[in-house]
Write a protein that holds these residues in place. Sequence first.
Motif, mmCIF file in Angstrom:
data_model
loop_
_atom_site.group_PDB
_atom_site.id
_atom_site.type_symbol
_atom_site.label_atom_id
_atom_site.label_comp_id
_atom_site.label_asym_id
_atom_site.label_seq_id
_atom_site.Cartn_x
_atom_site.Cartn_y
_atom_site.Cartn_z
ATOM 1 N N SER A 34 -15.591 -33.994 28.368
ATOM 2 C CA SER A 34 -15.865 -34.941 27.291
ATOM 3 C C SER A 34 -15.450 -36.337 27.763
ATOM 4 N N VAL A 35 -16.425 -37.246 27.847
ATOM 5 C CA VAL A 35 -16.172 -38.578 28.387
ATOM 6 C C VAL A 35 -16.569 -39.641 27.366
ATOM 7 N N ASP A 36 -15.610 -40.508 27.031
ATOM 8 C CA ASP A 36 -15.877 -41.720 26.259
ATOM 9 C C ASP A 36 -15.672 -42.922 27.169
ATOM 10 N N LEU A 37 -16.456 -43.965 26.973
ATOM 11 C CA LEU A 37 -16.356 -45.183 27.782
ATOM 12 C C LEU A 37 -16.254 -46.375 26.837
ATOM 13 N N ILE A 38 -15.235 -47.207 27.031
ATOM 14 C CA ILE A 38 -15.142 -48.436 26.237
ATOM 15 C C ILE A 38 -15.176 -49.641 27.163
ATOM 16 N N THR A 54 -18.743 -49.471 17.445
ATOM 17 C CA THR A 54 -19.239 -48.163 17.023
ATOM 18 C C THR A 54 -19.669 -47.378 18.246
ATOM 19 N N TRP A 55 -19.580 -46.056 18.158
ATOM 20 C CA TRP A 55 -19.972 -45.224 19.296
ATOM 21 C C TRP A 55 -21.480 -45.065 19.348
ATOM 22 N N THR A 56 -22.019 -45.176 20.547
ATOM 23 C CA THR A 56 -23.418 -44.828 20.791
ATOM 24 C C THR A 56 -23.436 -43.766 21.885
ATOM 25 N N GLU A 57 -24.307 -42.798 21.753
ATOM 26 C CA GLU A 57 -24.362 -41.712 22.736
ATOM 27 C C GLU A 57 -25.505 -41.946 23.697
ATOM 28 N N ARG A 62 -20.236 -40.993 25.351
ATOM 29 C CA ARG A 62 -20.179 -41.956 24.246
ATOM 30 C C ARG A 62 -19.686 -43.295 24.790
ATOM 31 N N ILE A 63 -20.348 -44.370 24.369
ATOM 32 C CA ILE A 63 -19.981 -45.717 24.806
ATOM 33 C C ILE A 63 -19.714 -46.568 23.570
ATOM 34 N N GLN A 64 -18.611 -47.337 23.607
ATOM 35 C CA GLN A 64 -18.322 -48.290 22.536
ATOM 36 C C GLN A 64 -18.093 -49.670 23.149
ATOM 37 N N TYR A 65 -18.811 -50.652 22.615
ATOM 38 C CA TYR A 65 -18.735 -52.024 23.096
ATOM 39 C C TYR A 65 -17.906 -52.866 22.125
#
Length: 393
Positions: A34-38, A54-57, A62-65
């Motif tokens: 499970s990988v999230d990127l900010i 907000t998260w976008t997939e 998931r990436i949040q800017y």
Amino acid sequence: MKILTVIPAIGSVYGGPSKSVIELAEALAQQGISVDLITTNANGDQTLDVPLHTWTECNNIRIQYFPYLGWQDYKWSFALGKSLFQHIKDYDLVHINAVFSLTNLPAYWACQFHQVPYIVTPRGMLEPWALSYKARKKRIYFNLLERPALQKASAIQVLAASEAERIYPLDLVAPLVTVPNGIHRHHFDPPATAERFWREFPHLQDKQLILFLGRIDPKKGLDLLAPAFAQIQQQFPDSHLVVAGPDNIGYLPIAKKLFRDAGCQDAATFTGMLNGDLKYSALAAASVYVAPSYSEGFSISILEGLASGLPCVFTDACNFPEAAGVAKIVPVNQAQIAQALHWCLANPEDASAMSQQARQFIFENYTWDKIAANLVEIYDAIIQNQPLPHLHA
């Protein structure tokens, strides 16, 4: 396993580092992680048109800017820092990319405060040439902010064994692990065709193209390439240099002057950045790839040139001695660059044989699936507080 990836920016203008971080994150997701990127919405002197806060997939990650404030080379995001302190406990490990970045400071501090392990990837920015560029400012920043954070890292990921050797004199206590960049094989097998590039640049269709694929930046060695190519152009009148890359720092006028002064400006085309299919088409159209850099972490662009089956010329400052048998690796020297380019154009059969060996070498050793699997082992060892695998000796 839940991983948070932190990077100051992933806009396309930042070239290879942004691309490699995204592709590695996607490859890790393919491994079941499970990988999230900010990150921020920075993209050079523009901003990305993306949702914020907000998260976008995208491709199983998931990436949040977050918005940011910029000043000279620095970016700062209050919102990103606040989010890190609020949510970093949700992750098993944090992977922080880049150094000398104000954006990353809250990631260090939040990890330390909440006792979440973190790994740092400098991406070549601790190389001697990189440290010597704007040296006084970097020395102050490093001693006050960067070194204390690096000393507390669970590991520092270097992209090549030679990068590790050049970092040792900094006397960092964190262990070094060597995990290179990679490519997705399906981008190169089957090979792309040159048609799209010819449609965009029809005046180049009957030329022998030498392709430079990278940022327009002092460290990329265009001051060496200009006189080297001028010499090649006299020997091979149908040769033409394609300089494909973004100008993030206003260096383009200086770069063009280098070629005017060398007398070969009419045989050099600056295309701007080439992305996606157009980039792969440019690689298909080229006869030779060249990277005359003074300093690299581990160039995605070089991997792409090799995977495309091009004869490749690059300097030993590019940290890829493993490719010595399948590429022309030369010192950071104008005459040596010119000599290697001459060999590639004057010996097409031998150059083709070398490049086909290079293509197979990359497919066997430098694909993202293999690299991600190795990195998962390192993550797991850190999380389980076990000895690290794949340590640089």
